[in-house]
Design a protein around this motif. Structure first.
Motif, PDB file in Angstrom:
ATOM      1  N   THR A  15      22.721  37.182  32.353  1.00 35.85           N
ATOM      2  CA  THR A  15      21.437  37.711  32.813  1.00 35.85           C
ATOM      3  C   THR A  15      21.699  38.537  34.069  1.00 35.85           C
ATOM      4  N   ALA A  16      20.670  39.249  34.521  1.00 31.64           N
ATOM      5  CA  ALA A  16      20.810  40.072  35.723  1.00 31.64           C
ATOM      6  C   ALA A  16      21.263  39.224  36.913  1.00 31.64           C
ATOM      7  N   LYS A  17      20.693  38.031  37.019  1.00 32.24           N
ATOM      8  CA  LYS A  17      21.023  37.137  38.131  1.00 32.24           C
ATOM      9  C   LYS A  17      22.474  36.647  38.014  1.00 32.24           C
ATOM     10  N   GLU A  18      22.863  36.229  36.844  1.00 32.19           N
ATOM     11  CA  GLU A  18      24.252  35.782  36.633  1.00 32.19           C
ATOM     12  C   GLU A  18      25.251  36.907  36.904  1.00 32.19           C
ATOM     13  N   ALA A  19      24.833  38.125  36.541  1.00 32.68           N
ATOM     14  CA  ALA A  19      25.715  39.277  36.725  1.00 32.68           C
ATOM     15  C   ALA A  19      25.990  39.518  38.203  1.00 32.68           C
ATOM     16  N   VAL A  20      24.934  39.451  39.011  1.00 36.30           N
ATOM     17  CA  VAL A  20      25.089  39.678  40.451  1.00 36.30           C
ATOM     18  C   VAL A  20      25.980  38.593  41.061  1.00 36.30           C
ATOM     19  N   GLU A  21      25.745  37.345  40.663  1.00 37.81           N
ATOM     20  CA  GLU A  21      26.570  36.249  41.183  1.00 37.81           C
ATOM     21  C   GLU A  21      28.039  36.461  40.839  1.00 37.81           C
ATOM     22  N   PHE A  22      28.261  36.913  39.622  1.00 35.91           N
ATOM     23  CA  PHE A  22      29.634  37.119  39.161  1.00 35.91           C
ATOM     24  C   PHE A  22      30.339  38.214  39.959  1.00 35.91           C
ATOM     25  N   VAL A  23      29.674  39.369  40.104  1.00 37.05           N
ATOM     26  CA  VAL A  23      30.362  40.460  40.806  1.00 37.05           C
ATOM     27  C   VAL A  23      30.500  40.184  42.304  1.00 37.05           C
ATOM     28  N   GLU A  24      29.555  39.433  42.870  1.00 33.72           N
ATOM     29  CA  GLU A  24      29.711  39.045  44.284  1.00 33.72           C
ATOM     30  C   GLU A  24      30.998  38.229  44.448  1.00 33.72           C
ATOM     31  N   ALA A  25      31.242  37.345  43.504  1.00 35.78           N
ATOM     32  CA  ALA A  25      32.444  36.513  43.566  1.00 35.78           C
ATOM     33  C   ALA A  25      33.700  37.310  43.205  1.00 35.78           C
ATOM     34  N   LEU A  26      33.528  38.312  42.368  1.00 36.08           N
ATOM     35  CA  LEU A  26      34.678  39.113  41.924  1.00 36.08           C
ATOM     36  C   LEU A  26      35.174  40.053  43.026  1.00 36.08           C
ATOM     37  N   LYS A  27      34.227  40.580  43.801  1.00 39.11           N
ATOM     38  CA  LYS A  27      34.535  41.609  44.815  1.00 39.11           C
ATOM     39  C   LYS A  27      35.765  41.294  45.669  1.00 39.11           C
ATOM     40  N   PRO A  28      35.760  40.166  46.406  1.00 37.53           N
ATOM     41  CA  PRO A  28      36.916  39.900  47.269  1.00 37.53           C
ATOM     42  C   PRO A  28      38.195  39.654  46.461  1.00 37.53           C
ATOM     43  N   ARG A  29      38.041  39.127  45.251  1.00 40.52           N
ATOM     44  CA  ARG A  29      39.212  38.803  44.434  1.00 40.52           C
ATOM     45  C   ARG A  29      39.970  40.046  43.973  1.00 40.52           C
ATOM     46  N   VAL A  30      39.242  41.151  43.770  1.00 39.89           N
ATOM     47  CA  VAL A  30      39.905  42.347  43.232  1.00 39.89           C
ATOM     48  C   VAL A  30      39.998  43.479  44.246  1.00 39.89           C
ATOM     49  N   ALA A  31      39.670  43.171  45.516  1.00 36.63           N
ATOM     50  CA  ALA A  31      39.659  44.217  46.547  1.00 36.63           C
ATOM     51  C   ALA A  31      41.014  44.913  46.652  1.00 36.63           C
ATOM     52  N   ASP A  32      42.084  44.176  46.386  1.00 36.66           N
ATOM     53  CA  ASP A  32      43.427  44.773  46.462  1.00 36.66           C
ATOM     54  C   ASP A  32      44.065  44.883  45.074  1.00 36.66           C
ATOM     55  N   ALA A  33      43.234  45.081  44.069  1.00 35.34           N
ATOM     56  CA  ALA A  33      43.751  45.139  42.693  1.00 35.34           C
ATOM     57  C   ALA A  33      44.634  46.360  42.487  1.00 35.34           C
ATOM     58  N   ASP A  34      45.581  46.203  41.581  1.00 40.79           N
ATOM     59  CA  ASP A  34      46.458  47.324  41.226  1.00 40.79           C
ATOM     60  C   ASP A  34      45.706  48.346  40.392  1.00 40.79           C
ATOM     61  N   ALA A  35      44.824  47.841  39.540  1.00 42.15           N
ATOM     62  CA  ALA A  35      44.121  48.715  38.605  1.00 42.15           C
ATOM     63  C   ALA A  35      42.775  49.151  39.176  1.00 42.15           C
ATOM     64  N   GLU A  36      42.251  50.251  38.620  1.00 44.53           N
ATOM     65  CA  GLU A  36      40.861  50.611  38.864  1.00 44.53           C
ATOM     66  C   GLU A  36      40.025  49.563  38.125  1.00 44.53           C
ATOM     67  N   VAL A  37      39.034  48.992  38.810  1.00 47.08           N
ATOM     68  CA  VAL A  37      38.274  47.885  38.231  1.00 47.08           C
ATOM     69  C   VAL A  37      36.879  48.359  37.810  1.00 47.08           C
ATOM     70  N   VAL A  38      36.537  48.096  36.566  1.00 52.14           N
ATOM     71  CA  VAL A  38      35.240  48.513  36.025  1.00 52.14           C
ATOM     72  C   VAL A  38      34.593  47.319  35.337  1.00 52.14           C
ATOM     73  N   VAL A  39      33.289  47.132  35.560  1.00 49.60           N
ATOM     74  CA  VAL A  39      32.564  46.116  34.801  1.00 49.60           C
ATOM     75  C   VAL A  39      31.523  46.805  33.906  1.00 49.60           C
ATOM     76  N   GLY A  40      31.612  46.531  32.614  1.00 48.57           N
ATOM     77  CA  GLY A  40      30.683  47.109  31.640  1.00 48.57           C
ATOM     78  C   GLY A  40      29.599  46.098  31.335  1.00 48.57           C
ATOM     79  N   VAL A  41      28.423  46.327  31.896  1.00 46.56           N
ATOM     80  CA  VAL A  41      27.390  45.288  31.908  1.00 46.56           C
ATOM     81  C   VAL A  41      26.174  45.700  31.076  1.00 46.56           C
TER      82      VAL A  41
END
Ligand code: 13P
Length: 249
Positions: A15-41
């Motif tokens: 849901t919209a709410k679950e999506a926001v929670e997920f990307v908030e948690a994802l942000k710091p985890r992938v801040a130094d990612a090797d790849a370009e990060v895209v979420v298809g929502v």
């Protein structure tokens, strides 16, 4: 050299709410990612997710678009609507849309034009079924799908295009194509682009593999010369897995 792209295709999940929670948690985890990060929502998640990823390295993809600018197309979403929300990429021609929603190579091509018209970039999905692979027509089929999808696009547009090679038999089945099978078809795709647009464009376009990509197999797949990352379904819904895929190195 090409930047690898780790794109999640959430399909009809969160849901919209679950999506926001997920990307908030994802942000710091992938801040130094090797790849370009895209979420298809899902469409309804886009406004919240765009706001949540502000100032981060996470880009946002829609999972479909209508090729017309506006009009009597009940239930559809147009390019201007997506562009207005700041959508970066649009996934088009996914095999699920081809199978369940009558998407064809021709509509994929119209959608690709619409995506560029409104300043976004397409992730164009192609790939064969198990029967087609067993019949030995994979190369022909994928070449055809790519040719029609790209029809009429300029060289500059094709350079910005992402093609996702997704063998249908590998989607959601846990049955990944072998690294060799994936590399072989991605190389065939790059070769079609070279025939159509020349080597410059063929070297610039990014070609992903999709189909049961997970934290354990991403590194090996992404290390192949013609595989520029992955379009990830199931594993993109899990923080640990998607983080590992984005940091494949
Ligand atoms: P899975 O990663 O769940 O196999 O899905 C792949 C896919 O369809 C991505 O678009």
């Amino acid at each position: 050299s090409r930047v690898k792209i780790a794109a999640g295709n959430w399909k009809m999940n969160k849901t919209a709410k679950e999506a926001v929670e997920f990307v908030e948690a994802l942000k710091p985890r992938v801040a130094d990612a090797d790849a370009e990060v895209v979420v298809g929502v899902p469409f309804v998640c886009i406004p919240g997710v765009k706001k949540a990823v502000e100032g981060s390295n996470i880009k946002v993809a829609a999972q479909n678009i209508h090729w017309e600018e506006k009009g009597a197309f009940t239930g559809e979403v147009s390019g201007p609507m997506l562009a207005d929300l700041g959508v970066d990429y649009v996934i088009i021609g996914h095999s699920e849309r081809r199978q369940y929603f009558a998407e064809t190579d021709e509509t994929v091509n119209k959608k690709a034009h619409a995506v560029f018209k409104y300043g976004m970039k397409p992730i164009i999905c192609v790939g064969e079924s198990l029967t087609q692979r067993e019949q030995g027509v994979t190369a022909e089929l994928v070449r055809y799908q790519v040719k029609i999808a790209l029809l009429g696009l300029t060289a500059e547009q094709v350079k910005e295009t992402v093609i996702a090679y997704e063998p249908i038999w590998a989607i959601g089945t846990g049955k990944t194509a072998t690294t060799e099978q994936a590399e072989e078809v991605c190389a065939i795709i790059r070769n079609v682009v070279k025939e159509l647009y020349g080597d410059d464009v063929a070297q610039a376009i990014r070609i992903q593999y999709g189909g049961s990509v997970n934290a354990a197999n991403a590194a090996e797949l992404f290390a192949m010369p013609n595989i520029d990352g992955g379009l990830v379904g199931g594993a993109s819904l899990k923080l640990d897995d998607f983080e590992k895929i984005a940091k494949y190195n």
